[in-house]
Design an enzyme around this catalytic site. Structure first.
Site, mmCIF file in Angstrom:
data_model
loop_
_atom_site.group_PDB
_atom_site.id
_atom_site.type_symbol
_atom_site.label_atom_id
_atom_site.label_comp_id
_atom_site.label_asym_id
_atom_site.label_seq_id
_atom_site.Cartn_x
_atom_site.Cartn_y
_atom_site.Cartn_z
ATOM 1 N N ASP A 107 1.699 -8.056 -3.732
ATOM 2 C CA ASP A 107 1.017 -9.249 -3.208
ATOM 3 C C ASP A 107 0.800 -10.253 -4.332
ATOM 4 O OD1 ASP A 107 -0.479 -11.091 -1.874
ATOM 5 O OD2 ASP A 107 -2.097 -9.745 -1.304
ATOM 6 N N PHE A 154 -1.716 -10.195 6.519
ATOM 7 C CA PHE A 154 -2.316 -8.899 6.216
ATOM 8 C C PHE A 154 -1.778 -7.861 7.196
ATOM 9 C CE2 PHE A 154 -5.549 -5.590 6.137
ATOM 10 C CZ PHE A 154 -5.662 -5.405 4.767
HETATM 11 P P1 5GP Z 1 -1.518 -6.961 -5.850
HETATM 12 O O1 5GP Z 1 -2.081 -6.339 -7.078
HETATM 13 O O2 5GP Z 1 -0.014 -7.117 -5.862
HETATM 14 O O3 5GP Z 1 -2.209 -8.231 -5.455
HETATM 15 O O4 5GP Z 1 -1.938 -6.039 -4.673
HETATM 16 C C1 5GP Z 1 -1.219 -4.995 -4.241
HETATM 17 C C2 5GP Z 1 -2.140 -4.095 -3.421
HETATM 18 O O5 5GP Z 1 -2.968 -4.839 -2.513
HETATM 19 C C3 5GP Z 1 -1.305 -3.214 -2.555
HETATM 20 O O6 5GP Z 1 -0.988 -2.024 -3.216
HETATM 21 C C4 5GP Z 1 -2.196 -2.989 -1.365
HETATM 22 O O7 5GP Z 1 -3.050 -1.889 -1.617
HETATM 23 C C5 5GP Z 1 -3.041 -4.217 -1.255
HETATM 24 N N1 5GP Z 1 -2.502 -5.134 -0.233
HETATM 25 C C6 5GP Z 1 -1.892 -6.322 -0.428
HETATM 26 N N2 5GP Z 1 -1.529 -6.895 0.735
HETATM 27 C C7 5GP Z 1 -1.904 -6.026 1.704
HETATM 28 C C8 5GP Z 1 -1.778 -6.051 3.125
HETATM 29 O O8 5GP Z 1 -1.228 -6.947 3.775
HETATM 30 N N3 5GP Z 1 -2.298 -4.980 3.791
HETATM 31 C C9 5GP Z 1 -2.911 -3.944 3.152
HETATM 32 N N4 5GP Z 1 -3.375 -2.949 3.903
HETATM 33 N N5 5GP Z 1 -3.041 -3.889 1.804
HETATM 34 C C10 5GP Z 1 -2.526 -4.923 1.085
#
Ligand code: 5GP
Ligand code: MG
Length: 187
Positions: A107, A154
């Site tokens: 993300d 999400f």
């Molecule tokens: P980043 O560090 O890349 O911002 O976040 C990654 C983490 O955020 C993922 O491993 C996940 O746990 C959570 N995450 C990001 N987007 C989503 C989403 O759309 N749904 C869910 N359930 N978790 C997400």
């Protein structure tokens, strides 16, 4: 379909097909690497639990699994600009090994880039990352293996949760907007 879900974004058959083709790619690349050092796979818990379970059964090579935890999310919104908290990384075991990070969603990219830096600083021989989903929010974060590129929505299911729920949904789905504001039905 579960009452709290509004739509299926990626169905279970498409996921299964893509996971198998990702594993074929991984096997080809990792077979070469394991000739020069052990392979350690770091699944980022808990979101990658289903992905990891499916992926590894299509990977007939030698590797150890060392689950790690990364905390950055509270509900559907990120805790802005705070570093991700990593737990369970055994830096000693990463030294001199090839490392593959497995995560559910890319993300903001903070989880992957921090974990990659930790593995590199620990003296890993090589570090690669594999995510099931990549959102358009992270175009600049390096990631060698990507299952699906998805819009910035999400999603839950196939291991991904909202407040700990919906991990057991077999498809990747979008929640009804009311659930994100009012909370899960019956919870
Ligand atoms: P980043 O560090 O890349 O911002 O976040 C990654 C983490 O955020 C993922 O491993 C996940 O746990 C959570 N995450 C990001 N987007 C989503 C989403 O759309 N749904 C869910 N359930 N978790 C997400
Ligand atoms: Mg995660």
């Amino acid at each position: 379909m579960h009452d709290d879900l509004s739509a299926i974004l990626i169905d279970r058959d498409s996921i299964a097909e893509r996971v198998e083709s990702l594993a074929t790619e991984l096997e080809r690349d990792l077979r070469v690497k394991v000739e020069s050092g052990d392979l350690i796979v770091l699944p980022v818990m808990t979101g990658s639990v289903v992905f990891m379970a499916d992926l590894m059964r299509h990977l007939p090579i030698r590797f150890r699994i060392e689950p790690v935890r990364a905390r950055s999310y509270v509900g559907p919104t990120t805790v802005a600009n705070q570093p991700v908290q990593l737990e369970g990384v055994d830096e000693e075991s990463l030294r001199g090994s090839h490392v593959l990070i497995v995560d559910d969603v890319l993300d903001s990219g903070r989880t992957l880039s921090q974990l990659r830096s930790v593995a590199e600083a620990a003296g890993a021989l090589s570090v690669a990352a594999c995510v099931l989903l990549r959102k358009e929010t992270a175009p600049d974060t390096p990631c060698e293996y990507v299952g699906f590129d998805i819009p910035d929505e999400f999603v839950v299911g196939y291991g991904l949760d909202y407040n700990g729920l919906y991990r057991n949904v077999p498809d990747i789905a979008v929640l009804r907007p009311e659930v994100l504001t009012e909370g899960p039905a019956g919870a």
